[in-house]
Write an enzyme that holds these catalytic residues in place. Structure first.
Site, PDB file in Angstrom:
ATOM      1  N   GLN A  24      19.790  11.110   4.787  1.00 31.49           N
ATOM      2  CA  GLN A  24      19.470  12.441   5.309  1.00 31.49           C
ATOM      3  C   GLN A  24      18.621  12.323   6.577  1.00 31.49           C
ATOM      4  O   GLN A  24      18.121  11.246   6.915  1.00 31.49           O
ATOM      5  CB  GLN A  24      18.740  13.261   4.234  1.00 31.49           C
ATOM      6  CG  GLN A  24      17.595  12.507   3.590  1.00 31.49           C
ATOM      7  CD  GLN A  24      17.242  12.987   2.180  1.00 31.49           C
ATOM      8  OE1 GLN A  24      17.842  13.928   1.649  1.00 31.49           O
ATOM      9  NE2 GLN A  24      16.270  12.342   1.564  1.00 31.49           N
ATOM     10  N   HIS A  28       3.642  21.238  -6.596  1.00 32.06           N
ATOM     11  CA  HIS A  28       3.349  19.955  -7.250  1.00 32.06           C
ATOM     12  C   HIS A  28       2.559  20.134  -8.544  1.00 32.06           C
ATOM     13  O   HIS A  28       2.811  19.452  -9.534  1.00 32.06           O
ATOM     14  CB  HIS A  28       2.614  19.027  -6.279  1.00 32.06           C
ATOM     15  CG  HIS A  28       3.509  18.494  -5.207  1.00 32.06           C
ATOM     16  ND1 HIS A  28       3.136  18.401  -3.886  1.00 32.06           N
ATOM     17  CD2 HIS A  28       4.781  18.026  -5.255  1.00 32.06           C
ATOM     18  CE1 HIS A  28       4.137  17.893  -3.189  1.00 32.06           C
ATOM     19  NE2 HIS A  28       5.148  17.677  -3.984  1.00 32.06           N
ATOM     20  N   ASP A  55      13.080   7.686  -6.128  1.00 33.82           N
ATOM     21  CA  ASP A  55      13.624   8.523  -5.058  1.00 33.82           C
ATOM     22  C   ASP A  55      14.662   7.683  -4.320  1.00 33.82           C
ATOM     23  O   ASP A  55      14.441   6.510  -4.031  1.00 33.82           O
ATOM     24  CB  ASP A  55      12.523   8.981  -4.092  1.00 33.82           C
ATOM     25  CG  ASP A  55      13.001  10.143  -3.209  1.00 33.82           C
ATOM     26  OD1 ASP A  55      12.440  11.237  -3.325  1.00 33.82           O
ATOM     27  OD2 ASP A  55      13.950   9.945  -2.415  1.00 33.82           O
ATOM     28  N   ASP A  83      19.003   5.184  -6.899  1.00 32.55           N
ATOM     29  CA  ASP A  83      19.734   6.365  -7.328  1.00 32.55           C
ATOM     30  C   ASP A  83      19.201   6.845  -8.684  1.00 32.55           C
ATOM     31  O   ASP A  83      19.376   6.161  -9.699  1.00 32.55           O
ATOM     32  CB  ASP A  83      21.220   6.004  -7.414  1.00 32.55           C
ATOM     33  CG  ASP A  83      22.086   7.162  -7.887  1.00 32.55           C
ATOM     34  OD1 ASP A  83      21.535   8.243  -8.208  1.00 32.55           O
ATOM     35  OD2 ASP A  83      23.317   6.989  -7.952  1.00 32.55           O
ATOM     36  N   GLY A  84      18.590   8.013  -8.688  1.00 31.45           N
ATOM     37  CA  GLY A  84      17.992   8.533  -9.912  1.00 31.45           C
ATOM     38  C   GLY A  84      19.017   8.850 -10.992  1.00 31.45           C
ATOM     39  O   GLY A  84      18.723   8.769 -12.195  1.00 31.45           O
ATOM     40  N   ASP A 131      12.097  16.343  -9.377  1.00 29.45           N
ATOM     41  CA  ASP A 131      11.473  16.950  -8.191  1.00 29.45           C
ATOM     42  C   ASP A 131      12.412  16.661  -7.028  1.00 29.45           C
ATOM     43  O   ASP A 131      12.197  15.764  -6.227  1.00 29.45           O
ATOM     44  CB  ASP A 131      10.107  16.294  -7.989  1.00 29.45           C
ATOM     45  CG  ASP A 131       9.407  16.775  -6.724  1.00 29.45           C
ATOM     46  OD1 ASP A 131       9.928  17.675  -6.049  1.00 29.45           O
ATOM     47  OD2 ASP A 131       8.342  16.220  -6.410  1.00 29.45           O
ATOM     48  N   SER A 132      13.479  17.440  -6.963  1.00 29.02           N
ATOM     49  CA  SER A 132      14.578  17.112  -6.055  1.00 29.02           C
ATOM     50  C   SER A 132      14.747  18.149  -4.965  1.00 29.02           C
ATOM     51  O   SER A 132      14.144  19.223  -4.994  1.00 29.02           O
ATOM     52  CB  SER A 132      15.887  17.035  -6.840  1.00 29.02           C
ATOM     53  OG  SER A 132      16.327  18.341  -7.181  1.00 29.02           O
TER      54      SER A 132
END
Lengths: 285, 285
Positions: B35, B66, B110, B141-142, B160-161
């Site tokens: 990204q 958070h 992450d 890769d989660g 938390d994406s």
């Protein structure tokens, strides 16, 4: 987005933030003796009213604000019969107040008749109770109205105003709060929109201090979301004369005969949960 | 505002709305394998991270998100020892989780190491616990990580994406939730950011349905303000394995040894008060 005819954008300079809605067209505009009122049709939020460049309400999300300015105070007062709304020209707060069958009179005083005329045309759903026999709509100076009100004649005063600049400025000071306090009966409550907890804390603190200074006995600031206002997070503050503010008639709220989109018993209770940063900022006021 | 170098503006097309922050300069940018990450200095909100044109966080208001993604779930689980964070590369969630002294291990996965490298540089306060011996930071890769996780090895999974488009897409479906459920011990809880109650209701409904479909026993969606996300109002959803979600350890939360800016016992309880429109929309799921 500004300069682009497909958006209405409000820049909120004091927090360096901006919020915009995509629009399909400008529906109307009028320069009243007090302010410039514009009406837009948006792509996703229905109609949008803007006064002097500041977003007032949209069809889609005004329910949050109008419900929170009406139902918590009316279900906190023990027996609200006589209600005054200062400002509120779009009539959305009036509609919510009139949902309460025990309310006997509601007098709305907005300085600008053009706001109500625009709302009748573009937010007819908010004006559906304007002909209720319990309602009186006056177009006059709310500051003067409260100054001249009979002592101990009102149960609830709702200040549904613009920001504390322009016509709304005189609604955020000790002289006005003193007038309100005198007009309230024992146990009466003033509630006023009190801006964003995230970006207007000094203002909120000053308001609360001024309410205490004129002799209100107990305060409660409630939090709620409001997408179209700066930060998307808003408050209203209740100030009570002669009694503590802890009087939520939970059973009556649970048994309410009318429907709401946002408000319910749990939402009412949740609205008074203050974040830590707010407790810290307001700890002495 | 777009086309104006003094603003960063995110247009959220599905709701015809836009949000902008005034900026003083672009601090940095990097095209990672996944990204495009940009960092701006704003006039009023500290630093601002943007990924693929979408606002991720600002220095000033990230505490809301958070804290709400961390403390409610950790004070709902009876005894959280082993925590996994999927996404969360800015490390703000990690910092909040590590405030809990009883947590023994936190593994953060992450996919994009560049998010963490940027955060270390521009949000150092969020990364202050990255060297805690209980923390492991993996860049992988989660989805794969959860698929390969040992069964019944984790107490709490925090997702938390980014939004469910791009790299985050695979974190919002049955296959992923099924992996999470298998990796959780009895009583374990998955919590995931679940978008805006005002403008993403179909997504929230689908997420909750998918969590139920894979066998989670009980769900709870919490609401909180988040100025920099579309609508300024956000949610996270907890899904529990084997037990009901009603386990808030109120006394432990009240006695917490650490400080928070938003979260406290009253805020935790308030977050689960659903507005009427949300109850109606989610009544069958």
């Amino acid at each position: 987005m500004s300069g682009d005819n497909n958006w209405f954008t409000e820049i909120f300079a004091p927090s360096g933030s901006a919020f915009g809605l995509a629009i399909t067209k400008k529906l109307d505009e009028v320069q009243s003796p007090f302010q410039h009122i514009e009406m837009f049709e948006t792509t996703h939020f229905g109609n949008l009213m803007v006064i002097d460049g500041v977003i007032m309400l949209s069809s889609r999300d005004n329910f949050l604000y109008h419900e929170m300015l009406s139902h918590p105070v009316l279900f906190t007062h023990a027996n609200p019969k006589n209600v005054v709304i200062i400002g509120g020209g779009d009539c959305g707060t009036l509609r919510e107040v009139l949902k309460h069958p025990d309310v006997e009179t509601v007098t709305q005083i907005d300085i600008d008749e053009q706001v109500t005329r625009m709302s009748e045309k573009y937010f007819p759903e908010l004006c559906e109770s304007n002909n209720d026999p319990r309602a009186t709509l006056k177009f006059d100076d709310g500051i003067k109205f409260m100054r001249e009100a009979a002592p101990e004649s009102v149960d609830v005063i709702i200040v549904d105003s613009t920001d504390p600049i322009g016509p709304g400025e005189g609604l955020f000071n000790r002289a006005f709060y003193d007038s309100c306090r005198k007009a309230l009966r024992h146990g009466g409550i003033l509630v006023q929109q009190s801006e964003s907890p995230l970006i207007h804390m000094p203002l909120l603190k000053d308001m609360r201090q001024a309410m205490q200074d004129v002799g209100f006995d107990s305060l409660q600031t409630l939090l709620f979301p409001q997408m179209v206002y700066p930060s998307g997070w808003w408050t209203c503050t209740m100030a009570r004369k002669g009694e503590t503010i802890n009087g939520f008639r939970e059973a009556d709220a649970a048994a309410a005969s009318f429907s709401t989109e946002y408000y319910n018993v749990a939402v009412h209770q949740a609205a008074s949960a203050w974040p830590n940063f707010m407790k810290k900022a307001l700890q002495n006021g």
